[in-house]
Design an enzyme around this catalytic site. Structure first.
Site, short mmCIF file in Angstrom:
data_model
loop_
_atom_site.label_atom_id
_atom_site.label_comp_id
_atom_site.label_asym_id
_atom_site.label_seq_id
_atom_site.Cartn_x
_atom_site.Cartn_y
_atom_site.Cartn_z
N HIS A 168 13.95 17.19 5.12
CA HIS A 168 14.99 16.24 4.75
C HIS A 168 14.64 14.82 5.18
O HIS A 168 13.73 14.62 5.98
CB HIS A 168 16.37 16.66 5.29
N HIS A 186 16.17 11.02 6.55
CA HIS A 186 17.25 10.22 7.18
C HIS A 186 16.90 8.77 6.95
O HIS A 186 15.76 8.35 7.18
CB HIS A 186 17.30 10.44 8.69
N TYR A 223 20.10 8.59 16.83
CA TYR A 223 20.18 9.91 16.20
C TYR A 223 19.04 10.11 15.20
O TYR A 223 18.37 11.13 15.19
CB TYR A 223 21.53 10.08 15.51
N GLN A 235 15.89 12.85 15.58
CA GLN A 235 16.22 13.99 14.73
C GLN A 235 15.13 15.06 14.74
O GLN A 235 15.42 16.24 14.84
CB GLN A 235 16.49 13.54 13.31
#
Length: 163
Positions: free
Chosen positions: A83, A85, A146, A150
């Site tokens: 994924h 971010h 964050y 991650q």
């Protein structure tokens, strides 16, 4: 975005640094000043773990090029194996859905062109449908941390699954 509602009138002769409020980066368009940041997350199709090596390197360049074409800025970003971010600043003339669709669509085309092996794994679509979006304001620092951490968190979860 700001705690108090503030109306800003901007003139081309004014000093742009006078608008830095709460250390927020302000951007300037033709006739407007804005601070619009979004935390975006989207996944590969079937959460396939394919974002590594040369694909990862290629996507970093592709994302920066695509974002620049739309006048956006990547403030923070990280590609995990399955994924993406991104902390993205988007001008008010574009909608979030429009920009995300553009990024996902054009990047999938580039990946399909350069990496035939991945196309066989994920099929015609590289990215899964949908995405997560959250506006960023006061908690920008926490969102940045964050995003940076991650991958470390993902590794911890993977290690716990092995136990």
């Amino acid at each position: 975005m700001f705690v108090n509602s503030i109306c800003i009138w901007y003139n081309k002769n004014m000093d742009k640094n006078m608008f830095n409020i709460n250390n927020n980066e302000l951007s300037y368009g033709r006739g407007y000043v804005y601070s619009l940041q979004y935390h975006l997350v989207w996944c590969t199709k079937y959460r396939k773990k394919v974002l590594y090596g040369k694909i990862r390197e290629e996507l970093v360049g592709v994302f920066h090029e695509l974002v620049n074409r739309r006048g956006c800025k990547i403030l923070e970003g990280h590609l995990c194996v399955d994924h993406v971010h991104m902390l993205l600043s988007i001008p008010p003339k574009y909608g979030v859905a429009e920009v995300v669709g553009y990024l996902k669509g054009k990047s999938a085309i580039e990946i399909a062109k350069h990496f035939e092996k991945v196309r066989k794994i994920t099929g015609a679509s590289f990215w899964a449908r949908g995405y997560f979006v959250s506006t960023v304001g006061v908690g920008e620092r926490e969102i940045r941390l964050y995003i940076r951490n991650q991958e470390k968190e993902d590794r911890k979860v993977e290690q716990l699954k092995l136990l």
